[in-house]
Design an enzyme around this catalytic site. Structure first.
Site, mmCIF file in Angstrom:
data_model
loop_
_atom_site.group_PDB
_atom_site.id
_atom_site.type_symbol
_atom_site.label_atom_id
_atom_site.label_comp_id
_atom_site.label_asym_id
_atom_site.label_seq_id
_atom_site.Cartn_x
_atom_site.Cartn_y
_atom_site.Cartn_z
ATOM 1 N N SER B 15 0.840 -1.204 0.000
ATOM 2 C CA SER B 15 0.000 0.000 0.000
ATOM 3 C C SER B 15 0.874 1.253 0.000
ATOM 4 O O SER B 15 0.663 2.175 -0.804
ATOM 5 C CB SER B 15 -0.896 0.023 1.242
ATOM 6 O OG SER B 15 -1.765 -1.086 1.251
ATOM 7 N N ARG B 38 0.714 7.893 5.434
ATOM 8 C CA ARG B 38 -0.193 7.129 6.297
ATOM 9 C C ARG B 38 -1.610 7.713 6.288
ATOM 10 O O ARG B 38 -2.593 6.976 6.367
ATOM 11 C CB ARG B 38 0.365 7.071 7.720
ATOM 12 C CG ARG B 38 -0.078 5.828 8.451
ATOM 13 C CD ARG B 38 0.650 5.609 9.765
ATOM 14 N NE ARG B 38 0.275 4.311 10.278
ATOM 15 C CZ ARG B 38 1.019 3.211 10.151
ATOM 16 N NH1 ARG B 38 2.189 3.256 9.577
ATOM 17 N NH2 ARG B 38 0.568 2.064 10.616
ATOM 18 N N HIS B 41 -3.170 6.542 3.122
ATOM 19 C CA HIS B 41 -3.506 5.124 3.300
ATOM 20 C C HIS B 41 -4.863 4.956 3.986
ATOM 21 O O HIS B 41 -5.634 4.053 3.671
ATOM 22 C CB HIS B 41 -2.396 4.456 4.117
ATOM 23 C CG HIS B 41 -2.634 3.024 4.425
ATOM 24 N ND1 HIS B 41 -2.938 2.571 5.687
ATOM 25 C CD2 HIS B 41 -2.629 1.934 3.625
ATOM 26 C CE1 HIS B 41 -3.092 1.258 5.643
ATOM 27 N NE2 HIS B 41 -2.916 0.852 4.415
#
Lengths: 209, 209
Positions: B15, B38, B41
């Site tokens: 990812s 992050r 994500h």
């Protein structure tokens, strides 16, 4: 004092009015539309409407099941915490086992994620339940594998909105292909716990504010 | 068995690699970049990078404070539940009072939302804390009002990512204007508990997977 709207009900009403003015909601039925509006509200993006797929009278199916008191099975604590208990029509249990102390060892034994391992614990509660998956593609894949077994109990409805870059889009297309239960899906990489909880909150009862 | 990635660490790595290949991250420093990755994500959308503003060395400030054991003050249970306790460097308390039984009456007395009323309970914990607001614009406005008082304790960093259509964009612009603490903001309507918790998880420690 700074000047901003402080009345929670007014904030909801204004938000829903903005969404209805800006989003393209024409393809949704009168039952579906408030669910889509609440999901848009959770993410701040009216374009989400284009990614939402509803299958098999999922609104009616989920609503009827919840009135019967079925549990809501969640893949993540962020989903279960986002469900407003006061909206549930029958004190429905909201269940999530991802933090269960048995799950890390179970995940290791099954060779999968903790989210997917926790889904295997749903089985005794799955008959007629409303499933709410808002985080892990592996949780949705795990559920679809269980539902390939002819004796696995069937949920009443599956909210399938895992998010992200690896497996999310694929898991949701697999759900639509499998056609195992009425389903609500956000296609592609989009998804997440907030819009999943919002969908459950909209299905749980008809009043908006 | 269906074919999909079941290894949690591999899913994270793939990812993050996809995000780094697709997102425009050039304007972020080496310290900021993993925080932005992050957050992307958590929402499945690489375009989020364009909406993120980091001010006043917020990464260093939050990281140093967390190492000292300061609490993380959250506006919503979905935020506090999304913070991975094992990533926190000093068993930092993660505090959220929105469900406190005193809050509904307090909100009524103050003429504001429950989220904003709960923020008034932060005051004894605010000195040096990391603030994580991922849901309610009124919570961020309330904090900014408190910080106008000269004797109000200052947090070390403010993650300000409330989401939605009424007040969200305005509250975040007010935070950037006020310049009261190092801040991380998602501009506009975008925001939410998942990307807010992801920001805290990235600030909490440097390992990614």
């Amino acid at each position: 004092m700074m000047s901003y709207e402080r009345d929670a009900a007014a904030i909801y009403r204004q938000s829903f009015a903005i969404i209805r003015a800006e989003a393209d909601l024409a393809r949704f039925s009168a039952l579906e539309e408030p669910v889509v509006v609440r999901m848009i509200h959770a993410c701040g993006w009216v374009g989400l409407a284009e990614q939402i797929v509803l299958r098999g009278n999922v609104v009616e199916a989920a609503r009827a099941a919840l009135r019967q008191g079925v549990p809501v099975l969640c893949d993540a604590r962020m989903v279960s915490e986002g469900i407003t208990r006061a909206r549930l029509p029958a004190h429905n249990p909201v269940l999530c086992w991802v933090d269960d102390p048995t799950v890390p060892a179970l995940a290791q034994r099954l060779g999968t994620t903790r989210s997917a391992a926790a889904v295997t614990l749903w089985r005794p509660h799955l008959a007629g339940a409303v499933v709410a998956i808002g985080n892990a593609p592996t949780a949705l894949f795990q559920l679809l594998e269980m539902l390939r077994e002819p004796d696995c109990p069937r949920p009443s409805a599956i909210i399938g909105c895992p998010v992200g870059f690896v497996g999310a889009a694929e898991s949701k297309e697999a759900l639509l292909q499998a056609d195992v239960a009425p389903a609500l899906v956000v296609r592609g990489r989009w998804g997440g716990s907030a819009m999943t909880a919002a969908a459950v909150n909209a299905l749980a009862c008809e009043w908006e504010v």
